[in-house]
Design a protein around this motif. Structure first.
Motif, PDB file in Angstrom:
ATOM      1  N   THR A  12      23.819 -33.676  13.266  1.00  0.00           N
ATOM      2  CA  THR A  12      22.904 -32.912  12.423  1.00  0.00           C
ATOM      3  C   THR A  12      22.546 -33.739  11.187  1.00  0.00           C
ATOM      4  O   THR A  12      23.002 -34.880  11.038  1.00  0.00           O
ATOM      5  N   THR A  13      21.715 -33.163  10.327  1.00  0.00           N
ATOM      6  CA  THR A  13      21.393 -33.830   9.060  1.00  0.00           C
ATOM      7  C   THR A  13      21.771 -32.893   7.926  1.00  0.00           C
ATOM      8  O   THR A  13      21.348 -31.726   7.917  1.00  0.00           O
ATOM      9  N   ILE A  14      22.578 -33.388   7.008  1.00  0.00           N
ATOM     10  CA  ILE A  14      23.006 -32.538   5.897  1.00  0.00           C
ATOM     11  C   ILE A  14      22.630 -33.199   4.580  1.00  0.00           C
ATOM     12  O   ILE A  14      23.043 -34.329   4.303  1.00  0.00           O
ATOM     13  N   ASN A  15      21.822 -32.499   3.813  1.00  0.00           N
ATOM     14  CA  ASN A  15      21.331 -33.019   2.531  1.00  0.00           C
ATOM     15  C   ASN A  15      20.728 -34.421   2.699  1.00  0.00           C
ATOM     16  O   ASN A  15      20.937 -35.309   1.880  1.00  0.00           O
ATOM     17  N   GLY A  16      20.028 -34.611   3.827  1.00  0.00           N
ATOM     18  CA  GLY A  16      19.316 -35.856   4.065  1.00  0.00           C
ATOM     19  C   GLY A  16      20.141 -36.928   4.757  1.00  0.00           C
ATOM     20  O   GLY A  16      19.594 -37.942   5.192  1.00  0.00           O
ATOM     21  N   ASP A  17      21.438 -36.729   4.868  1.00  0.00           N
ATOM     22  CA  ASP A  17      22.273 -37.732   5.536  1.00  0.00           C
ATOM     23  C   ASP A  17      22.617 -37.284   6.958  1.00  0.00           C
ATOM     24  O   ASP A  17      22.876 -36.106   7.195  1.00  0.00           O
ATOM     25  N   ASP A  18      22.650 -38.258   7.877  1.00  0.00           N
ATOM     26  CA  ASP A  18      23.122 -37.935   9.217  1.00  0.00           C
ATOM     27  C   ASP A  18      24.573 -37.516   9.141  1.00  0.00           C
ATOM     28  O   ASP A  18      25.363 -38.101   8.377  1.00  0.00           O
ATOM     29  N   ALA A  19      24.931 -36.529   9.912  1.00  0.00           N
ATOM     30  CA  ALA A  19      26.329 -36.088   9.924  1.00  0.00           C
ATOM     31  C   ALA A  19      26.725 -35.701  11.336  1.00  0.00           C
ATOM     32  O   ALA A  19      25.890 -35.233  12.121  1.00  0.00           O
ATOM     33  N   GLU A  20      27.980 -35.960  11.667  1.00  0.00           N
ATOM     34  CA  GLU A  20      28.495 -35.546  12.972  1.00  0.00           C
ATOM     35  C   GLU A  20      29.823 -34.851  12.762  1.00  0.00           C
ATOM     36  O   GLU A  20      30.589 -35.208  11.867  1.00  0.00           O
ATOM     37  N   LEU A  51      33.491 -30.895   7.060  1.00  0.00           N
ATOM     38  CA  LEU A  51      32.632 -31.853   6.366  1.00  0.00           C
ATOM     39  C   LEU A  51      32.961 -31.983   4.883  1.00  0.00           C
ATOM     40  O   LEU A  51      32.334 -32.763   4.170  1.00  0.00           O
ATOM     41  N   GLY A  52      33.928 -31.224   4.404  1.00  0.00           N
ATOM     42  CA  GLY A  52      34.341 -31.347   3.008  1.00  0.00           C
ATOM     43  C   GLY A  52      33.309 -30.856   2.020  1.00  0.00           C
ATOM     44  O   GLY A  52      33.326 -31.246   0.854  1.00  0.00           O
ATOM     45  N   LEU A  53      32.388 -30.012   2.467  1.00  0.00           N
ATOM     46  CA  LEU A  53      31.386 -29.457   1.550  1.00  0.00           C
ATOM     47  C   LEU A  53      31.782 -28.015   1.216  1.00  0.00           C
ATOM     48  O   LEU A  53      31.421 -27.076   1.930  1.00  0.00           O
TER      49      LEU A  53
END
Ligand code: FES
Ligand code: FES
Lengths: 158, 747
Positions: free
Chosen positions: A8-16, A33-35
C-alpha cells in the motif's frame, strides 16, 4: 487462515505489511507500521478517533480491514506536517487551544483537512456537520470549530 | 497552611494565551497515550466479565484455556493479595470479583496470551459456574428494607437502625429553624426528582502496560489522573512495597474523574508476575461502559419556601444516591453543595447512599453536586414562575457572599457569586428576545475546589533555562499554566521553562489530578519552588559581589544590588548566574512540598436558550453562555475550554445521556451509538465570560475552574425547557419521548 501480505502507500511512501485476515486497518497502522497517531476510542465506527483518509475518502480505520488497503493511498495524521512546517490546521489547533487532552485531535485534524480540500470556506454549520462523527469530550467543540475556520481563512490566503 | 497576605495583580506571563508545550506532540500524533506504549515480548491481556447482574461464583476452571498454545497465564482474584484495609479490598474486588459477581461486566478472570486472537480464544475456554441471585439496579428499590442484598453488613456508623441493608451511608447538614422558616414563606414548593447515571465518556479507553521482574520489582505505564495513587492502590493489592513499583503516567485522553482509580492495572501486574512477561491491557469501549465510571444516579425530594418578594425562607433536600456495588460517600458532597449558592437562615440536607448491582461509581466532575443543585435550582425556578419574579433577581437577592455561613457549615471568604450573577444580568444574552417554543433557563453552580499534597522541583539549567518537574498528569493544559507561573515568578520568558510530569520514583507524593487542584496547588508549589531557587541565586550573587544577601533583590529575571549597594554592580541575569553555577557552589534548584490549603470555592452561572419541537419533543440548544469566577485565569484559553467542555457535558447529561438497565440487570447501551454524548452538530457556540475575583489563598489569586462548569447545565436546560413548553419535567435526561409525553399530558 494464514496472514495476508499487503502492499500500500501510506503518507506518500510505499509500505508493506502482513496482517491477520480479521485485523483492522487501525490495528495494522498501530501495531504493524508503528503509526500510533490514529487512536481507538470505540472500535465500532462511532467516535472518529481512528479517522484516516483512504483513496481521498474519510474512513474509520477501525471499520476497514488491513487486507482491504492493497494498492490504496492512505493518509494519516503523521503525514500532515511537511518537514518542520505544520499544516495550517495543526498550527491553528495549537494557537487557538482547540485541544485539551488531544486524544480526538488526530482524527479531527484528518477529517477537517478533507473538508477544507472540498470546501475552502465552510460555514460554522457545515463544519459542525462534517465533524459530527468525531467525538470530543473535552472541548465542547467551540474552539475546534473556530480553529478550523481560522485555518481555512489562512489557507485561502485571507 | 499557606497564608498569603498579598495577592499579586500585575502579571507579564500569567493571563496571556501562550502555546501549550505539548501542542506539537498532540497535533502530529507523536504524543504517547495509554495504548501507545509497547515493549518487546509484550503479551496481550484480556478480561473475562460477568454476564450476570448478581451471582455466586461456584468455580472457575481455566485448565482448557491454559492448555491452549500461546496462553501464558490466567489469573483470578486468588492471584491478588487480601489486604486488610476495607477500602483497598473494595478497589481490588471491583477489579476482580471475589466469590460473587456484583454487576453485569464485573471482572471474573483474566488471561495473558501471545496475541489478541489467542487471548480471545482462551477467554471462551474459561468455564465459570454461577448461581444467579436476585438483583437490584434502581436506588428507590435498593433502599427498601426487603430489597435484594448487594453486599452484607456494609453500613457505616452513620446509618440509622432499621434501614435497608443496602444503605451504607447517611449524612445531614444544615442550620436554623426549618419549621419557622417555612412558616414565614408565602409559597412553598416541594418536588421529587430523578437523574440517571452518566459516564465520564473520555474518548481514550483505559490502558496499561505492566512488567513484573523476577526480582520483585515492577514497572507500570498507564493512563491515569494520578500515578502516585495508582502506585498505592496497586502495591497494596499486590502486597508489595510501594517503592518496588514505579508508575509512569502516559498522556491521558480525558478522565473527568473517571481515571482516579484502578480497574485493569492490578490485573495486568498479576498477569505479568505469573507469566514472567510484560502484559498490556487495553479496555474495549463496551468494557469501559460496563465496568468503569459512571457517576451516581439519584432520587431526590426538595422543598423550598419563598416570600412574595423573593426571599428564600427555608430549604430542605433529601438525596438518595446509588453508587453501584461498593460503598461510597458521594452523597455527602451533594448534600453540602445543594444550597451552597444561597445565604439561608434555615436549611437542612440529608443524604443516603445505597448499594445496587451496577458498576461502582467513579468521580465525575464535581461528584455529587450537579444532581443536587439541579433539584434545588429547579424548585427555585418554579417558585420564581409561580410568584412571577425574575429568576436572576431572586438569585441576587439570596446570593451567598463573603461572610455568609454556608449551608454546609463553613463561612465563605471572598467569593464571586454576586459578581457572576451581575455579569449575567448585564449580558446581552439575558435580554435577547425569544421566539415561539423557545425558552431561557438560568442556574447557579458551585464546587468546593481542593488543594492537597503537592511536590514540585525546579532546576535552573546551565543554559539559562528552567526545568519544572511535577507529578500531576496534564489533562487539560496544566503544563502550560505551570510553566507560565514559573516564568512569571522567575522573571524569564515562558519559552525558557519546560515542565515535565514525572514518575513515582522521581518526586514526593502528589495527590491525584482532581478536585480542580492542579493549577491552584501545583501552581502554588511551583511559585514557592521558584522563590527557593531565587533565594539560592541571590545568595550566590551576594558572595560574588561580597555584599550582604539581604542587599540583593530579584527583579525582571536578574539579581540586582539594593539598599546601600544599589547601583554598585551590574545586574546578573538568571542566565549569567546559571552559566557559572559550578564555580559558585554547584547546581541551583528549588523545591517545595506542601499539603495545600486555601483553595477558594468556585461559583458559576449559566444561561441557556432552547427550542423544543412540539411534534417530536426534541430540544435544540440555541444559545449558551457561561459566567464563572476563575480567581485569576492563568491561561484564559484553557479556562474557557474548561467552561465550554463542562457545559457541554452537562448539556449531554440534561438531554440525552443515561445508563439504561434491562429487567435482567444488564446494561443495554454500552457503546457510543446508544449512549450518545453531544456531537458538534448538536451544539451552538458556547460563549464564556471569565470573572476574576482573587482567591486570597493563592499568591496569584487562582481558583480551580474545571469542575464548576458541569454543575449548572442540568437545571439551566430544565428551566429553559419548562419555559419553552410550559411543562416542567422532574427527571433527567429530558430525552424527546419524555418531553413529548409531558407536552401531550398537558394537552
Ligand atoms: S475507534 Fe474507529 S470510530 Fe471509534
Ligand atoms: S480534546 Fe479530549 S477528547 Fe477532544
Amino acid at each position: 487462515m494464514k496472514n495476508i501480505h499487503v502492499s500500500t502507500t501510506i503518507n506518500g511512501d510505499d509500505a508493506e505489511f502482513v496482517c491477520a485476515p480479521e485485523e483492522t486497518l487501525l490495528d495494522a497502522l498501530r501495531n504493524r507500521l508503528g503509526l500510533s497517531g490514529a487512536k481507538e476510542g470505540c472500535g465500532t465506527g462511532d467516535c472518529g478517533a481512528c479517522t484516516v483518509e483512504m483513496d481521498g475518502r474519510l474512513v474509520c480505520s477501525c471499520l476497514v480491514l488491513g487486507a482491504e488497503v492493497q494498492d490504496a493511498q492512505i493518509k494519516t495524521v503523521e503525514g500532515m506536517a511537511i518537514g518542520e512546517a505544520l499544516h495550517p490546521l495543526q498550527q491553528a489547533f495549537i494557537d487557538h487551544a482547540a485541544l485539551q487532552c488531544g486524544i480526538c485531535t488526530p482524527g479531527i485534524l484528518v477529517a477537517a483537512k478533507t473538508l477544507l480540500e472540498r470546501n475552502p470556506d465552510p460555514s460554522d454549520t457545515e463544519i459542525r456537520y462534517w465533524l459530527a462523527g468525531n467525538l470530543c469530550r473535552c472541548t465542547g467543540y467551540d474552539k475546534i470549530i473556530k480553529a478550523v475556520q481560522i485555518a481555512a481563512a489562512d489557507m485561502r490566503g485571507a | 497552611m499557606n497564608v498569603v497576605s498579598k495577592t499579586k495583580a500585575d502579571f507579564k506571563v500569567v493571563g496571556t494565551r501562550v502555546a501549550r508545550p505539548d501542542g506539537v506532540d498532540k497535533v502530529t500524533g507523536r504524543a504517547l497515550y495509554g495504548a501507545d506504549f509497547s515493549v518487546p515480548g509484550m503479551q496481550v491481556g484480556l478480561i473475562l466479565r460477568s454476564p450476570h447482574a448478581h451471582a455466586i461464583i461456584n468455580s472457575i476452571d481455566a485448565s482448557d484455556a491454559l492448555a491452549l498454545p500461546g496462553v501464558k497465564a490466567v489469573v483470578t482474584s486468588a492471584d491478588l493479595g487480601l489486604p486488610e484495609d476495607e477500602s483497598l479490598r473494595d478497589v481490588q474486588d471491583n477489579c476482580m470479583a471475589r466469590g460473587k459477581v456484583l454487576y453485569d461486566g464485573h471482572a471474573v478472570a483474566a488471561v495473558a496470551a501471545k496475541d489478541m486472537v489467542t487471548a480471545k480464544a482462551a477467554l471462551k475456554l474459561i468455564k465459570v459456574d454461577y448461581t444467579p441471585l436476585p438483583h437490584v439496579t434502581e436506588v428507590d428499590e435498593a433502599i427498601k428494607v426487603d430489597a435484594p442484598v448487594v453486599q452484607e453488613a456494609r453500613a457505616d456508623d452513620s446509618v440509622p437502625e432499621g434501614s435497608s441493608p443496602n444503605v451504607t451511608h447517611y449524612c445531614e447538614f444544615g442550620h436554623g429553624d426549618l419549621e419557622a422558616g417555612f412558616a414565614s414563606a408565602d409559597k412553598i414548593i416541594e418536588r421529587s426528582f430523578t437523574t440517571a447515571a452518566t459516564h465520564q465518556g473520555y474518548i481514550e479507553p483505559h490502558a496499561c502496560l505492566a512488567t513484573f521482574g523476577n526480582d520483585g520489582k515492577a514497572d507500570l505505564w498507564c493512563c491515569t489522573q494520578g500515578q502516585f495513587f495508582v502506585r498505592e492502590l496497586c502495591a497494596g493489592i499486590m502486597e508489595m512495597e510501594a517503592s518496588q513499583l514505579r508508575v509512569t503516567a502516559s498522556e491521558i485522553g480525558g478522565g473527568f474523574g473517571g481515571k482516579t482509580t484502578v480497574f485493569i492495572e492490578p490485573v495486568a501486574l498479576a498477569l505479568s508476575r505469573k507469566a514472567g512477561r510484560p502484559v498490556k491491557i487495553v479496555m474495549s469501549r463496551v468494557d469501559v461502559f460496563r465496568a468503569t465510571g459512571p457517576t451516581v444516579s439519584s432520587s431526590m425530594d426538595v422543598r423550598i419556601g419563598m416570600t412574595k418578594d423573593g426571599r428564600i425562607t427555608a430549604g430542605e433536600a433529601k438525596l438518595r444516591y446509588q453508587g453501584g456495588a461498593f460503598p461510597c460517600v458521594t452523597v455527602d458532597m451533594g448534600a453540602q453543595a445543594a444550597f451552597a449558592a444561597y445565604d439561608m437562615e434555615a436549611v437542612r440536607t440529608q443524604g443516603w447512599n445505597a448499594l445496587t448491582n451496577r458498576p461502582k461509581e467513579a468521580a465525575y466532575r464535581a461528584p455529587g453536586a450537579p444532581m443536587a443543585i439541579y433539584a434545588v435550582e429547579s424548585v427555585v425556578d418554579e417558585l420564581c414562575q409561580e410568584l412571577d419574579l425574575d429568576p436572576l433577581d431572586v438569585r441576587l437577592k439570596n446570593a451567598a457572599d463573603a461572610g455568609t455561613k454556608a449551608s454546609y457549615g463553613v463561612t465563605f471568604d471572598q467569593i464571586g457569586l454576586r459578581a457572576t450573577l451581575e455579569a449575567a444580568k448585564e449580558h446581552a444574552h439575558y435580554h435577547a428576545p425569544l421566539g415561539e417554543n423557545q425558552g431561557r433557563g438560568l442556574s447557579c453552580g458551585f464546587w468546593f475546589n481542593f488543594g492537597g499534597n503537592t511536590c514540585v522541583s525546579l532546576n535552573v539549567n546551565s543554559d539559562g533555562t528552567v526545568g519544572v518537574t511535577e507529578g500531576n498528569p496534564d489533562i487539560g493544559g496544566s503544563r502550560a499554566s505551570i510553566s507560565m507561573m514559573a516564568a512569571e515568578e522567575m522573571g524569564i520568558p515562558y519559552e525558557k521553562v519546560r515542565t515535565v510530569i514525572t514518575d513515582t520514583n522521581s518526586l514526593g507524593h502528589n495527590d491525584v489530578t482532581d478536585g480542580s487542584r492542579v493549577t491552584f496547588a501545583v501552581g502554588l508549589a511551583t511559585i514557592e519552588a521558584a522563590r527557593a531557587a531565587i533565594r539560592v541565586m541571590c545568595s550566590r550573587v551576594a558572595k560574588i559581589w561580597g555584599i550582604d544577601e539581604d542587599a540583593v533583590v530579584w527583579e525582571d529575571g536578574a539579581a540586582k544590588p539594593s539598599g546601600p549597594n544599589a547601583g554598585d554592580f551590574e545586574p546578573m541575569t538568571l542566565a549569567d548566574i546559571a552559566a557559572i553555577a559550578s564555580e559558585t557552589g554547584g547546581p541551583i534548584a528549588g523545591h517545595h512540598e506542601v499539603n495545600a490549603e486555601g483553595a477558594g470555592v468556585s461559583f458559576g452561572v449559566h444561561l441557556a436558550d432552547v427550542e423544543v419541537d412540539p411534534e417530536t419533543g426534541a430540544t435544540q440548544v440555541l444559545r449558551y453562555t457561561v459566567f464563572q469566577d476563575a480567581g485569576k485565569a492563568v491561561h484564559p484559553d484553557y479556562v474557557e475550554g474548561q467552561m465550554q467542555g463542562g457545559a457541554v457535558q452537562g448539556i449531554g447529561w440534561a438531554l440525552n445521556e443515561e445508563y439504561i438497565y434491562g429487567e435482567d440487570g444488564r446494561l443495554q447501551n454500552a457503546g457510543f451509538l446508544d449512549y450518545r454524548i453531544p456531537v458538534a452538530s448538536d451544539l451552538p457556540n458556547i460563549d464564556t465570560v471569565i470573572l476574576e475575583i482573587p482567591n486570597p489563598g493563592h499568591p496569584y489569586g487562582v481558583r480551580g475552574v474545571g469542575e464548576t462548569p458541569i454543575v449548572p447545565p442540568l437545571a439551566a436546560l430544565s428551566n429553559a425547557v419548562s419555559r419553552a413548553v410550559g411543562v416542567r419535567l422532574h427527571e433527567l435526561p429530558m430525552s424527546p419521548p419524555k418531553i413529548l409525553k409531558a407536552i401531550t399530558a398537558k394537552g
